[in-house]
Design a protein around this motif. Structure first.
Motif, mmCIF file in Angstrom:
data_model
loop_
_atom_site.group_PDB
_atom_site.id
_atom_site.type_symbol
_atom_site.label_atom_id
_atom_site.label_comp_id
_atom_site.label_asym_id
_atom_site.label_seq_id
_atom_site.Cartn_x
_atom_site.Cartn_y
_atom_site.Cartn_z
ATOM 1 N N GLY A 143 38.696 18.746 -19.597
ATOM 2 C CA GLY A 143 39.349 17.734 -20.418
ATOM 3 C C GLY A 143 38.505 16.540 -20.774
ATOM 4 N N VAL A 144 37.204 16.541 -20.466
ATOM 5 C CA VAL A 144 36.316 15.496 -20.974
ATOM 6 C C VAL A 144 36.234 15.687 -22.488
ATOM 7 C CG1 VAL A 144 33.956 14.604 -20.925
ATOM 8 C CG2 VAL A 144 35.053 15.391 -18.807
ATOM 9 N N PHE A 145 36.499 14.628 -23.264
ATOM 10 C CA PHE A 145 36.721 14.863 -24.692
ATOM 11 C C PHE A 145 35.443 14.992 -25.506
ATOM 12 C CE2 PHE A 145 36.881 10.150 -24.661
ATOM 13 C CZ PHE A 145 36.091 9.828 -25.755
ATOM 14 N N THR A 146 34.314 14.525 -24.963
ATOM 15 C CA THR A 146 33.038 14.730 -25.649
ATOM 16 C C THR A 146 31.935 14.741 -24.608
ATOM 17 O OG1 THR A 146 31.631 14.002 -27.491
ATOM 18 C CG2 THR A 146 32.564 12.279 -26.101
ATOM 19 N N VAL A 147 30.910 15.583 -24.825
ATOM 20 C CA VAL A 147 29.758 15.694 -23.932
ATOM 21 C C VAL A 147 28.503 15.606 -24.783
ATOM 22 C CG1 VAL A 147 28.640 17.037 -22.122
ATOM 23 C CG2 VAL A 147 31.115 17.249 -22.455
ATOM 24 N N HIS A 148 27.531 14.773 -24.345
ATOM 25 C CA HIS A 148 26.338 14.504 -25.148
ATOM 26 C C HIS A 148 25.072 14.774 -24.345
ATOM 27 C CE1 HIS A 148 28.380 11.574 -28.191
ATOM 28 N NE2 HIS A 148 29.287 12.342 -27.610
ATOM 29 N N TRP A 149 24.122 15.459 -24.951
ATOM 30 C CA TRP A 149 22.798 15.659 -24.378
ATOM 31 C C TRP A 149 21.933 14.444 -24.684
ATOM 32 C CZ3 TRP A 149 21.586 19.121 -20.951
ATOM 33 C CH2 TRP A 149 20.260 19.488 -20.705
ATOM 34 N N TRP A 150 21.130 14.072 -23.719
ATOM 35 C CA TRP A 150 20.091 13.074 -23.967
ATOM 36 C C TRP A 150 18.773 13.819 -24.086
ATOM 37 C CZ3 TRP A 150 19.885 8.121 -25.300
ATOM 38 C CH2 TRP A 150 18.629 7.520 -25.299
ATOM 39 N N ASN A 151 18.297 14.021 -25.303
ATOM 40 C CA ASN A 151 18.405 13.217 -26.493
ATOM 41 C C ASN A 151 18.111 14.144 -27.671
ATOM 42 O OD1 ASN A 151 18.553 10.887 -28.098
ATOM 43 N ND2 ASN A 151 16.600 10.068 -27.404
ATOM 44 N N TRP A 154 25.525 11.540 -16.345
ATOM 45 C CA TRP A 154 25.304 12.403 -15.190
ATOM 46 C C TRP A 154 23.924 13.038 -15.257
ATOM 47 C CZ3 TRP A 154 27.010 17.958 -13.979
ATOM 48 C CH2 TRP A 154 27.007 18.172 -12.595
ATOM 49 N N TYR A 155 23.054 12.602 -14.346
ATOM 50 C CA TYR A 155 21.746 13.208 -14.146
ATOM 51 C C TYR A 155 21.697 13.659 -12.686
ATOM 52 C CZ TYR A 155 20.406 10.985 -18.555
ATOM 53 O OH TYR A 155 20.330 10.597 -19.878
ATOM 54 N N PRO A 156 22.197 14.861 -12.382
ATOM 55 C CA PRO A 156 22.398 15.243 -10.980
ATOM 56 C C PRO A 156 21.134 15.571 -10.220
ATOM 57 C CG PRO A 156 22.983 17.058 -12.415
ATOM 58 C CD PRO A 156 22.706 15.887 -13.307
ATOM 59 N N THR A 200 28.459 10.789 -22.094
ATOM 60 C CA THR A 200 27.556 10.614 -23.235
ATOM 61 C C THR A 200 26.078 10.735 -22.892
ATOM 62 O OG1 THR A 200 27.668 8.207 -22.976
ATOM 63 C CG2 THR A 200 29.203 9.233 -24.546
ATOM 64 N N GLU A 201 25.739 11.053 -21.655
ATOM 65 C CA GLU A 201 24.357 11.396 -21.336
ATOM 66 C C GLU A 201 24.337 12.378 -20.173
ATOM 67 O OE1 GLU A 201 21.393 8.392 -20.756
ATOM 68 O OE2 GLU A 201 22.235 7.072 -22.304
ATOM 69 N N THR A 202 23.562 13.443 -20.333
ATOM 70 C CA THR A 202 23.243 14.345 -19.225
ATOM 71 C C THR A 202 21.963 15.081 -19.571
ATOM 72 O OG1 THR A 202 24.120 16.050 -17.736
ATOM 73 C CG2 THR A 202 24.615 16.300 -20.091
#
Length: 676
Positions: free
Chosen positions: A318-326, A246-248, A290-292
């Motif tokens: 309830g999203v089980f993992t969230v990741h910053w890029w990078n 998600w890159y809004p 896994t990317e935002t």
């Protein structure tokens, strides 16, 4: 001086009993700029053991180094993703090569795993779909989990594989002659079967698009449905989770900071797709993000505020993992944002490099602002902590909260105003905090790090401009043991009501059913039984409810897991409306409405009305009727009579800049119609 004034006033009163001494009124308390409500009775998702994630890339020379691993561990990172975005679709793990790309020294899989273990994080591995094979992926599983005993659980098949040219844009490597979602789904099945034949305990994920982001809802040439529909309907039975990015965007920092408000609807639509196309009625398929990141203020305060809001919002849903890029990304376009130098760098940590103009980043591994926000999220979302409802009446203030396993409440407050401090009044429901000064961890614009100390009170906090504050509150002690939380409820719905039921607890309990409503839940009813029928609900509306138990001493349990349901529309109304998205291009679509008069009498004239479910949807144009929009309400006035039993078609161009939740409730001449 105040004590002297009191002494003089006392002497005057003693000297003459008839004298009246004027008393100055107490100064009026300044009105708070915002009210934040927190309700422990309205439970959301529980943070898991891989909630807080970041990306690592094979072109990053600092991958897995002790300095970086320790910084990530200090921030509470519990998952790291490898080998890095689109590089995953050109990377071959056995030879540690990425033809056409740069591979830094000492970034191989074993080095990555050593860094992950030092961080205390689980890995998320991207298997090469674009230029790899199922056999290569299975070999990686064998090496990781059989040869090396790394116990790597999560494996995604590819990165952004919809970006392979099938929809017109090509940035993702894909050697397959057929680049359709149908072909991707077929290979996901082959990959999953080959990989699970080696280790049946792994979890395999498929790449989807985030609802509201390109190419969501677009149907490519030769396809039967969108990317998500095709992948889920064909491969849904073999996958364990879906992976989205998600890159809004946003033209300004202020606009970007409004985007997290779209999260609840986006996750709802994604889960609806899982149910509709993958048969995921029990929530078997998880969701990872896994990317935002952002386009404005990537390493200054807008990026930090966005990170805190997005991680918390997604995890609460309830999203089980969230990741910053990078983790590291390198110098981009340098600008000034909110008085701070922004290096246009997607990384959490400085790469320490310079551009041709001689502008240099801070020393290598210096944390940027989003890193400090990540550390606050890592402290908020500890494994096992339960997110609870929190809401603000001021759009500049966002609130997220968790209830810890020990009963504490941690409240994350975000002030999105770049120049004005905000006074916030805090109200609690189902929770009484200990009076006194709580501990507050705060990150402010341009600060070198998070500052922790006592501040404000449990009732009031003052938030600096462009700041993030984590307030930790202890509960007033209650004698005895509270009852256990009820199990997850279920619901049977009609157009105006719902019967909600839940598993029985111990004897002698009273149950209360609450509807989530911002940060202050609404009591729908209470009972000593294990079901409750709630009436006076609105047709076609989404509701989220929780059940709590109260014992004879008045002790309140934690809430049940949340249940979200949507009420129906009338089954046998005098009209039926069918609304379809028949041609979508990513930020707009052609919609078709078919309106049927179910009565035995003609309608000499007709007017159809409906409301857009979100504020980011709008009417572009319409035909076969007169279309107008006021606020979020659309009015469609017919051009002639509608005969008894007849159906008339009309259409529109609809626009959207977020998840496109289609309307489901339509009123024809004042009558709510059946939605087909």
């Amino acid at each position: 001086m105040l004590n002297s004034w009191k002494a003089v006033a006392g002497a005057l009163l003693l000297a003459t009993a008839t004298a009246v001494v004027p008393v100055s009124p107490a100064p009026a308390l300044a009105a708070a700029d915002a009210r934040v409500d927190v309700d422990v009775r309205a439970g959301l998702a529980t943070a898991g053991d891989v909630a807080v994630g970041v990306n690592h890339a094979i072109w990053d020379s600092q991958l897995g180094t002790p300095a970086v691993a320790d910084l990530l561990g200090d921030a509470g990172v519990t998952m790291v993703r490898y080998p890095g975005g689109s590089y995953a679709d050109i990377y071959h793990w056995e030879t540690h090569t990425a033809p056409g790309g740069h591979v830094a020294p000492d970034t191989d899989f074993d080095t990555f795993m050593a860094g992950a273990r030092r961080t205390g994080a689980q890995p998320m591995i991207i298997a090469n779909y674009g230029t790899g094979t199922a056999a290569e992926a299975a070999g990686w599983v064998r090496y990781a989990n059989i040869t090396k005993d790394y116990d790597v659980t999560y494996w995604t098949i590819g990165n952004e594989n919809y970006g392979n040219g099938h929809y017109g844009s090509a940035w993702e490597a894909d050697d397959h002659a057929d680049k359709s979602p149908r072909e991707y789904a077929s290979n996901v099945i082959a990959y999953a079967q080959a990989m699970k034949a080696v280790d049946p305990d792994i979890k395999v994920g498929a790449v989807l698009t985030m609802p509201g982001n390109w190419p969501d809802a677009i149907v490519g040439t030769g396809d039967q449905g969108s990317w998500n529909q095709e992948v889920l309907s064909r491969a849904g039975s073999v996958i364990d989770f879906v992976d989205v990015h998600w890159y809004p965007g946003g033209a300004t920092a202020a606009e970007t900071l409004t985007k997290p408000a779209q999260i609840t609807d986006a996750v709802h639509l994604l889960r609806q797709q899982l149910r509709d196309f993958a048969g995921d009625t029990s929530g078997r398929i998880g969701i990872s993000m896994t990317e935002t990141n952002v386009e404005i203020g990537r390493n200054t305060q807008p990026g930090a505020l966005f990170l805190a809001d997005v991680y918390s919002g997604l995890l609460a849903q309830g999203v089980f993992t969230v990741h910053w890029w990078n983790t590291h990304n390198g110098l981009g376009t340098v600008s000034e944002v909110a008085g701070q130098t922004d290096y246009g760098d997607y990384g959490l940590l400085s790469s320490g490099n310079c551009n041709d103009a001689g502008v240099c980043q801070p020393p290598l591994n210096t944390p940027f602002a989003p890193y400090h926000a990540l550390s606050l999220v890592g402290e908020l979302a500890r494994p096992g902590d339960r997110f609870i409802a929190a809401g603000s009446d001021n759009p500049e203030i966002t609130a997220h909260a968790v209830r810890r396993k020990n009963g504490d409440v941690a409240l994350l407050l975000i002030n999105k105003d770049p120049s004005v401090a905000q006074s916030v009044s805090l109200k609690y429901h189902g929770f009484t905090p200990v009076s006194g000064t709580p501990t507050v961890a705060t990150y402010t614009n341009g600060a070198a790090g998070v500052v922790t100390g006592p501040a404000g009170s449990a009732a009031t906090q003052t938030l600096a401009p462009y700041s993030i504050s984590l307030v930790t509150l202890r509960p007033n002690p209650v004698a005895g043991t509270a009852p256990a939380a009820p199990g997850k409820p279920a619901a049977t719905v009609t157009d105006r009501g719902a019967t909600i039921s839940w598993p029985a607890g111990t004897a002698g309990l009273k149950y209360e059913v609450y509807r989530q409503n911002g940060g202050a839940a609404e009591l729908l009813g209470e009972t000593t039984g294990t079901s409750l029928t709630a009436g006076n609900l609105q047709p076609g509306r989404r509701y989220t409810v929780n059940v709590v138990a109260r014992d004879g001493a008045g002790r309140l349990s934690a809430s049940s897991p949340p249940l979200t349901f949507t009420t129906a529309t009338p089954a046998n109304a005098g009209c039926t409306v069918r609304f379809r998205d028949v041609n979508d291009w990513g930020n707009g679509y052609v919609g078709q409405l078919d309106i049927t008069n179910n009565t035995t009498a003609a309608l000499p004239s007709w007017t159809l009305t409906f409301d857009w479910p979100t504020t980011w949807q709008s009417l572009g144009s319409g035909w076969n009727a007169t279309w107008t929009q006021t606020g979020t309400t659309v009015r469609v006035v017919g051009e002639g009579a509608l005969a008894a039993g007849a159906t008339i078609g009309t259409g529109l161009v609809g626009n959207y800049s977020g998840p496109n939740v289609l309307p489901t409730v339509f009123t024809l001449n004042g009558t709510i119609c059946t939605s087909a």
